[in-house]
Design a protein around this motif. Structure first.
Motif, PDB file in Angstrom:
ATOM      1  N   ALA A 175      -2.808   8.363   5.921  1.00 44.14           N
ATOM      2  CA  ALA A 175      -2.200   9.454   6.687  1.00 44.14           C
ATOM      3  C   ALA A 175      -3.319  10.231   7.362  1.00 44.14           C
ATOM      4  O   ALA A 175      -4.277  10.647   6.710  1.00 44.14           O
ATOM      5  CB  ALA A 175      -1.399  10.362   5.767  1.00 44.14           C
ATOM      6  N   VAL A 176      -3.209  10.422   8.676  1.00 38.45           N
ATOM      7  CA  VAL A 176      -4.278  11.077   9.429  1.00 38.45           C
ATOM      8  C   VAL A 176      -3.907  12.478   9.901  1.00 38.45           C
ATOM      9  O   VAL A 176      -4.783  13.242  10.312  1.00 38.45           O
ATOM     10  CB  VAL A 176      -4.710  10.217  10.636  1.00 38.45           C
ATOM     11  N   SER A 177      -2.624  12.817   9.878  1.00 38.12           N
ATOM     12  CA  SER A 177      -2.181  14.148  10.265  1.00 38.12           C
ATOM     13  C   SER A 177      -0.807  14.379   9.665  1.00 38.12           C
ATOM     14  O   SER A 177      -0.262  13.510   8.964  1.00 38.12           O
ATOM     15  CB  SER A 177      -2.129  14.292  11.792  1.00 38.12           C
ATOM     16  N   GLU A 178      -0.217  15.542   9.953  1.00 37.37           N
ATOM     17  CA  GLU A 178       1.121  15.820   9.452  1.00 37.37           C
ATOM     18  C   GLU A 178       2.162  14.913  10.087  1.00 37.37           C
ATOM     19  O   GLU A 178       3.271  14.785   9.576  1.00 37.37           O
ATOM     20  CB  GLU A 178       1.492  17.283   9.726  1.00 37.37           C
ATOM     21  N   ARG A 179       1.816  14.283  11.208  1.00 42.99           N
ATOM     22  CA  ARG A 179       2.809  13.511  11.956  1.00 42.99           C
ATOM     23  C   ARG A 179       2.413  12.061  12.192  1.00 42.99           C
ATOM     24  O   ARG A 179       3.140  11.354  12.879  1.00 42.99           O
ATOM     25  CB  ARG A 179       3.070  14.184  13.308  1.00 42.99           C
ATOM     26  N   SER A 180       1.287  11.609  11.656  1.00 36.36           N
ATOM     27  CA  SER A 180       0.817  10.268  12.021  1.00 36.36           C
ATOM     28  C   SER A 180       0.242   9.519  10.829  1.00 36.36           C
ATOM     29  O   SER A 180      -0.431  10.103   9.976  1.00 36.36           O
ATOM     30  CB  SER A 180      -0.242  10.359  13.120  1.00 36.36           C
ATOM     31  N   ASP A 205       0.846  -1.183   0.000  1.00 32.40           N
ATOM     32  CA  ASP A 205       0.000   0.000   0.000  1.00 32.40           C
ATOM     33  C   ASP A 205       0.886   1.239   0.000  1.00 32.40           C
ATOM     34  O   ASP A 205       2.100   1.151   0.249  1.00 32.40           O
ATOM     35  CB  ASP A 205      -0.945   0.001   1.208  1.00 32.40           C
ATOM     36  N   ALA A 206       0.273   2.406  -0.264  1.00 30.05           N
ATOM     37  CA  ALA A 206       1.016   3.656  -0.337  1.00 30.05           C
ATOM     38  C   ALA A 206       0.128   4.802   0.104  1.00 30.05           C
ATOM     39  O   ALA A 206      -1.101   4.733   0.003  1.00 30.05           O
ATOM     40  CB  ALA A 206       1.515   3.889  -1.763  1.00 30.05           C
ATOM     41  N   ALA A 207       0.761   5.886   0.592  1.00 29.81           N
ATOM     42  CA  ALA A 207       0.031   7.084   0.985  1.00 29.81           C
ATOM     43  C   ALA A 207       0.995   8.251   1.061  1.00 29.81           C
ATOM     44  O   ALA A 207       2.165   8.085   1.442  1.00 29.81           O
ATOM     45  CB  ALA A 207      -0.677   6.891   2.329  1.00 29.81           C
ATOM     46  N   PHE A 208       0.512   9.438   0.709  1.00 38.36           N
ATOM     47  CA  PHE A 208       1.266  10.663   0.913  1.00 38.36           C
ATOM     48  C   PHE A 208       0.893  11.238   2.261  1.00 38.36           C
ATOM     49  O   PHE A 208      -0.275  11.192   2.668  1.00 38.36           O
ATOM     50  CB  PHE A 208       0.944  11.692  -0.171  1.00 38.36           C
ATOM     51  N   ASP A 209       1.885  11.793   2.969  1.00 40.15           N
ATOM     52  CA  ASP A 209       1.562  12.380   4.259  1.00 40.15           C
ATOM     53  C   ASP A 209       0.864  13.723   4.065  1.00 40.15           C
ATOM     54  O   ASP A 209       0.759  14.245   2.954  1.00 40.15           O
ATOM     55  CB  ASP A 209       2.797  12.490   5.158  1.00 40.15           C
ATOM     56  N   ARG A 210       0.364  14.292   5.163  1.00 36.51           N
ATOM     57  CA  ARG A 210      -0.407  15.533   5.104  1.00 36.51           C
ATOM     58  C   ARG A 210       0.464  16.758   5.402  1.00 36.51           C
ATOM     59  O   ARG A 210      -0.068  17.843   5.547  1.00 36.51           O
ATOM     60  CB  ARG A 210      -1.575  15.464   6.095  1.00 36.51           C
ATOM     61  N   GLY A 211       1.777  16.545   5.501  1.00 36.85           N
ATOM     62  CA  GLY A 211       2.669  17.650   5.797  1.00 36.85           C
ATOM     63  C   GLY A 211       3.519  18.010   4.598  1.00 36.85           C
ATOM     64  O   GLY A 211       3.104  18.760   3.721  1.00 36.85           O
ATOM     65  N   ALA A 212       4.732  17.445   4.542  1.00 37.07           N
ATOM     66  CA  ALA A 212       5.675  17.772   3.476  1.00 37.07           C
ATOM     67  C   ALA A 212       5.336  17.093   2.154  1.00 37.07           C
ATOM     68  O   ALA A 212       5.952  17.375   1.139  1.00 37.07           O
ATOM     69  CB  ALA A 212       7.092  17.382   3.903  1.00 37.07           C
TER      70      ALA A 212
END
Length: 331
Positions: free
Chosen positions: A296-301, A240-247
């Protein structure tokens, strides 16, 4: 094309100046959220990241919970009875809608359900249902990803003879498949094994060559279906793959449990320059046993389903280091 590829890579992968060693960060936090769901499967997340949805494959229900208060758990789509489509993938749409890819015998469908406080939607009465086609074999992993603009979604990994990628547009509560010329043109010798949507709203596919030998690649596709960029990942068995919500870093669940050099776990794909060429350097963030799905649920998680459980991973130090490296490379 070179400049366009460079811009896409810089925007969508974490940029570092040089290759990093393959080693997990020491201070990554892994928090168990749910440990009593044997059927924990594919995940989806609300647009604001507040609510995570998990397909319980044993009960055939969709469960919602808060990634930071997992005791707040409830069914939002009730368990599917015998004879109803078996849910295999889920995604969140605007207007408190949940989309579910299901299979009933050889028939595949996409259905939507309204999420309402305090009650679970009935699988027998979807808001809308559209047929995706007929295929006699089960797919190893079907994914459903939704654009950031919230006006299209993609069903990825349907079995042959169905399209490997099917793009569907929606307005309000209505869904409509795009004509084939709007689908990504996937090579016949490759198979998509994971999908995500980039910060620039491109469809990003992790593709595995059918020869079983060549390293899987990551490919970016523009809205018209054309390929923008393709790079080798250096990883095997991508799940699986996901982009984070920060950078905007791209994270993948991948690796071989029998490989010391490329063990299974959560990896970050870094863009690096080697010999004047753009390549990908995979960075192991933390080892995991039998990871399946992630959001991704937040910039850090990041929330991940494992075999029978759901965890939250907080790679704070990893993201901070990536930002520092980028600032040093781009003063």
């Amino acid at each position: 094309m070179a400049s366009a590829c460079g811009a896409a890579l810089a925007a969508c992968l974490t940029v570092v100046g040089a290759g990093e060693p393959v080693a997990a960060a020491d201070d990554v936090r892994v928090v168990t959220l749910i440990d009593d769901m044997p059927g924990a499967g594919p995940l989806a997340v609300s647009p604001n990241g507040q609510t995570v949805y998990c397909l319980d494959e044993v009960r055939r229900a969709v469960v919602a919970f808060d990634a930071f208060a997992p005791e707040r758990r409830r069914d939002v789509v009730a368990a599917a009875a015998d004879g109803q489509p078996i849910p295999v993938a889920i995604g969140c749409l605007p207007g408190d809608l949940l989309a579910i890819v299901g299979r009933s015998g050889d028939e595949w469908s996409l259905r939507t359900f309204r999420i309402r406080p305090g009650e679970a939607a009935e699988p027998a009465t979807p808001l809308q249902s559209i047929g995706l086609g007929v295929a006699a074999t089960a797919a190893p992993a079907v994914r459903l990803v939704v654009s950031h603009t919230r006006d299209w979604l993609a069903v990825v990994g349907l079995p042959e003879p169905l399209p490997a990628v099917l793009r569907i547009v929606f307005a309000g509560a209505g869904l409509r498949p795009l004509a084939p010329d709007g689908w990504p043109r996937i090579a016949t010798d490759t198979q998509p094994v994971a999908a995500a949507v980039s910060p620039a709203d491109e469809l990003v596919l992790l593709e595995r060559p059918r020869d079983g030998v060549t390293v899987p690649t990551v490919a970016f596709y523009v809205g018209t279906g054309g390929e923008l960029l393709r790079l080798e990942t250096g990883l095997s068995q991508i799940r699986d793959a996901a982009f984070d919500r920060g950078a905007g870093a791209l994270w993948v669940l991948a690796g071989d449990p029998a490989s010391p050099a490329r063990p299974e776990g959560l990896w970050r794909l870094d863009a690096v320059m080697r010999d004047g060429r753009q390549t990908v350097n995979p960075m192991l963030v933390t080892r995991l046993v039998a990871p399946r799905s992630m959001v991704a649920v937040s910039e850090r998680s990041i929330v991940v389903t494992l075999a029978g459980s759901i965890v939250r991973i907080d790679p704070v130090a990893e993201q901070t280091r990536a930002r520092n490296d980028e600032e040093q490379d781009n003063p």
